[in-house]
Scaffold this motif. Sequence first.
Motif, PDB file in Angstrom:
ATOM      1  N   LEU A 278      14.143  32.137 -25.442  1.00 27.61           N
ATOM      2  CA  LEU A 278      12.759  31.902 -25.864  1.00 27.61           C
ATOM      3  C   LEU A 278      12.136  33.261 -26.163  1.00 27.61           C
ATOM      4  N   ASP A 279      11.475  33.325 -27.270  1.00 28.23           N
ATOM      5  CA  ASP A 279      10.857  34.597 -27.669  1.00 28.23           C
ATOM      6  C   ASP A 279       9.948  35.136 -26.571  1.00 28.23           C
ATOM      7  N   GLY A 280      10.125  36.394 -26.254  1.00 31.13           N
ATOM      8  CA  GLY A 280       9.260  37.029 -25.258  1.00 31.13           C
ATOM      9  C   GLY A 280       9.740  36.844 -23.842  1.00 31.13           C
ATOM     10  N   VAL A 281      10.874  36.155 -23.643  1.00 31.52           N
ATOM     11  CA  VAL A 281      11.397  35.939 -22.295  1.00 31.52           C
ATOM     12  C   VAL A 281      12.799  36.535 -22.192  1.00 31.52           C
ATOM     13  N   ALA A 282      13.006  37.327 -21.139  1.00 29.53           N
ATOM     14  CA  ALA A 282      14.333  37.892 -20.897  1.00 29.53           C
ATOM     15  C   ALA A 282      15.154  36.869 -20.126  1.00 29.53           C
ATOM     16  N   VAL A 283      16.173  36.328 -20.778  1.00 26.46           N
ATOM     17  CA  VAL A 283      17.004  35.324 -20.126  1.00 26.46           C
ATOM     18  C   VAL A 283      18.292  35.968 -19.634  1.00 26.46           C
ATOM     19  N   GLU A 284      18.639  35.685 -18.395  1.00 28.93           N
ATOM     20  CA  GLU A 284      19.880  36.224 -17.841  1.00 28.93           C
ATOM     21  C   GLU A 284      20.723  35.070 -17.322  1.00 28.93           C
ATOM     22  N   ALA A 285      21.959  35.031 -17.761  1.00 28.76           N
ATOM     23  CA  ALA A 285      22.872  33.976 -17.306  1.00 28.76           C
ATOM     24  C   ALA A 285      23.737  34.525 -16.174  1.00 28.76           C
ATOM     25  N   ARG A 286      23.779  33.797 -15.083  1.00 27.77           N
ATOM     26  CA  ARG A 286      24.589  34.201 -13.918  1.00 27.77           C
ATOM     27  C   ARG A 286      24.802  32.974 -13.032  1.00 27.77           C
ATOM     28  N   ARG A 287      25.521  33.173 -11.999  1.00 27.86           N
ATOM     29  CA  ARG A 287      25.718  32.090 -11.038  1.00 27.86           C
ATOM     30  C   ARG A 287      24.369  31.827 -10.345  1.00 27.86           C
ATOM     31  N   ILE A 288      23.857  30.621 -10.422  1.00 27.86           N
ATOM     32  CA  ILE A 288      22.565  30.341  -9.760  1.00 27.86           C
ATOM     33  C   ILE A 288      22.640  29.145  -8.806  1.00 27.86           C
ATOM     34  N   LEU A 289      23.859  28.743  -8.471  1.00 26.26           N
ATOM     35  CA  LEU A 289      23.997  27.635  -7.515  1.00 26.26           C
ATOM     36  C   LEU A 289      23.828  28.180  -6.089  1.00 26.26           C
ATOM     37  N   MET A 290      22.815  27.657  -5.375  1.00 22.93           N
ATOM     38  CA  MET A 290      22.518  28.159  -4.024  1.00 22.93           C
ATOM     39  C   MET A 290      23.394  27.446  -3.001  1.00 22.93           C
ATOM     40  N   ASP A 291      24.700  27.674  -3.078  1.00 23.69           N
ATOM     41  CA  ASP A 291      25.595  26.925  -2.201  1.00 23.69           C
ATOM     42  C   ASP A 291      25.958  27.659  -0.912  1.00 23.69           C
ATOM     43  N   SER A 292      25.358  28.815  -0.691  1.00 25.14           N
ATOM     44  CA  SER A 292      25.529  29.520   0.591  1.00 25.14           C
ATOM     45  C   SER A 292      24.364  30.496   0.726  1.00 25.14           C
ATOM     46  N   PRO A 293      24.070  30.910   1.937  1.00 27.73           N
ATOM     47  CA  PRO A 293      22.988  31.892   2.125  1.00 27.73           C
ATOM     48  C   PRO A 293      23.271  33.167   1.328  1.00 27.73           C
ATOM     49  N   GLU A 294      24.547  33.575   1.300  1.00 30.46           N
ATOM     50  CA  GLU A 294      24.896  34.810   0.604  1.00 30.46           C
ATOM     51  C   GLU A 294      24.686  34.650  -0.911  1.00 30.46           C
TER      52      GLU A 294
END
Lengths: 317, 317
Positions: A278-294
């Motif tokens: 989206l214009d004006g938004v910095a998009v970063e793709a990474r692992r975002i599944l919160m499947d552990s505290p770490e």
Amino acid sequence: MRIVSLAGGIGGARFLRGLKAAAPDSEITVIGNTGDDITLFGLRVCPDLDTVMYTLGGGINEEQGWGRADEHHTVKEELAAYGVEPQWFGLGDRDFATHIVRTQMLSAGYPLSQVTEALCARWQPGVRLLPMSDDRTETHVVVADADGRRAIHFQEWWVRLRASVPAEQIALVGAEDASPAPGVLDAIHNADVVIFPPSNPVVSIGTILQIPGIREAVEEKTVVGVSPIIGGAPVRGMADACLTAIGVETSAQAVLELYGSHLVDGWLVAEEDKGVALDGVAVEARRILMDSPEATREIAAAALALATSLGSTPRRA
Amino acid sequence: MRIVSLAGGIGGARFLRGLKAAAPDSEITVIGNTGDDITLFGLRVCPDLDTVMYTLGGGINEEQGWGRADEHHTVKEELAAYGVEPQWFGLGDRDFATHIVRTQMLSAGYPLSQVTEALCARWQPGVRLLPMSDDRTETHVVVADADGRRAIHFQEWWVRLRASVPAEQIALVGAEDASPAPGVLDAIHNADVVIFPPSNPVVSIGTILQIPGIREAVEEKTVVGVSPIIGGAPVRGMADACLTAIGVETSAQAVLELYGSHLVDGWLVAEEDKGVALDGVAVEARRILMDSPEATREIAAAALALATSLGSTPRRA
């Protein structure tokens, strides 16, 4: 660093635990959703505030994600024996005590923000937890089923019907007349960054943003959000049902567009959603599944890193 | 037979169980003491009504005499963890549910008599249980100790201080403005006999008689009482402390004189108190220790037999 995070329930609370771990020296203020609040058996229940408080304070039922660990249900069984409704909302005995204390303080005239502070004096969540408003607002959902077309409390739709009946409309009753709780706008103004955890964009983050003044204050800030949608499905919960109700597709792209570049400056998506833009938004793709505290700590750290790279003043300003 | 019984807590409730057994075909109306009622944690607690309801409904903690059987104390522990006072009143989890239902109904505008009826719909006590009044009255006790001279709620004196500090005065606050609950005067008017169980003559029976209109109605009836004092000591509880507070000796004779022949027509005392006498009162000495359900049934049967022998119209009328 001064961080403000908006938060709903389970997803928000778990993210916040990661955020605390990622930024142990930061001053974190959490603005909690109170649109889900409900009065049951004459007691005021604030599910999202409590989920945050119990999760950060070490009292949460980890498996369930909400309610207290080592919980019993004697009071609920007894209320059912009296035939008292509703019986579809699962309050445990330990949890009841919280609602009893809260209700007693509210009845004595204390605003919800002070009540929440008093409850947190026990739990020591390590963040400053503020309700979005001291005014009573409640999310209602318009549904149409065999019982006809009607507006029901969010909890009835979410918990009793498990969002199985399509929502035609979702409205925060009382929003227009509500004010941000004391401290909310100041915390946002003074924040270096505002974080949107992967909470429900409609009935959690979206609700908080409906309190007059909050959206405007947040727009002045560098905001980084974590997508609650991975590959077209909610990470948890039934966010898709809420998005459908407001005519938004269940995708990381659509939720970003819902927030808009006027509000959000950075957006973390899953690797499979790396095409999101989206214009004006910095998009970063990474692992975002919160499947552990770490893993959750790493996601929070990535959100903060993205915010830092964007600077504390939004580019649009 | 139509029987009206005034009643306090444990002693009254146990006697009533015997009365039901002794007169299974009778219509029994119980007028319960509400002077002990107290608001704790924002919840309205009616100890004597509940003790009668639980005892006759099969839910009582038999050993303790009050509270629910198979009770847990999770809510109480949690309230203590929040630092909420008072912590000296032992409410159990099952019991909490009763107070939650009651408080919710009272808040909705139902009078206590209707609330009590609703609670009894579950417990089916086999008697009609009426609070002495729908109006709020509370027994307060004037004490003087290291904290100074002050009036405290009866429960604080009774439960927290265990009546260890002498009571200088005992007063039912609100009595003058209170009215008998709906049905109370009618039940007395229509009764064939009125029974005083061995409940506390000061803070149970004496309290009920302070509601304007009740004493006058009872005086028109044949009344048989069971002495709460055996050989100079209370059968249970701390009635002696209450009697001392009002300048009355702890004896079956003194309690009879306290009630007076204008009120009481028959009086059951223990064999060791057989010398007790008062003009105009038929005194019968027999075993009156309620140490088993069978013994209690026999005592109740003796009270009814004495009442029957006296006729349904008091001699003084």
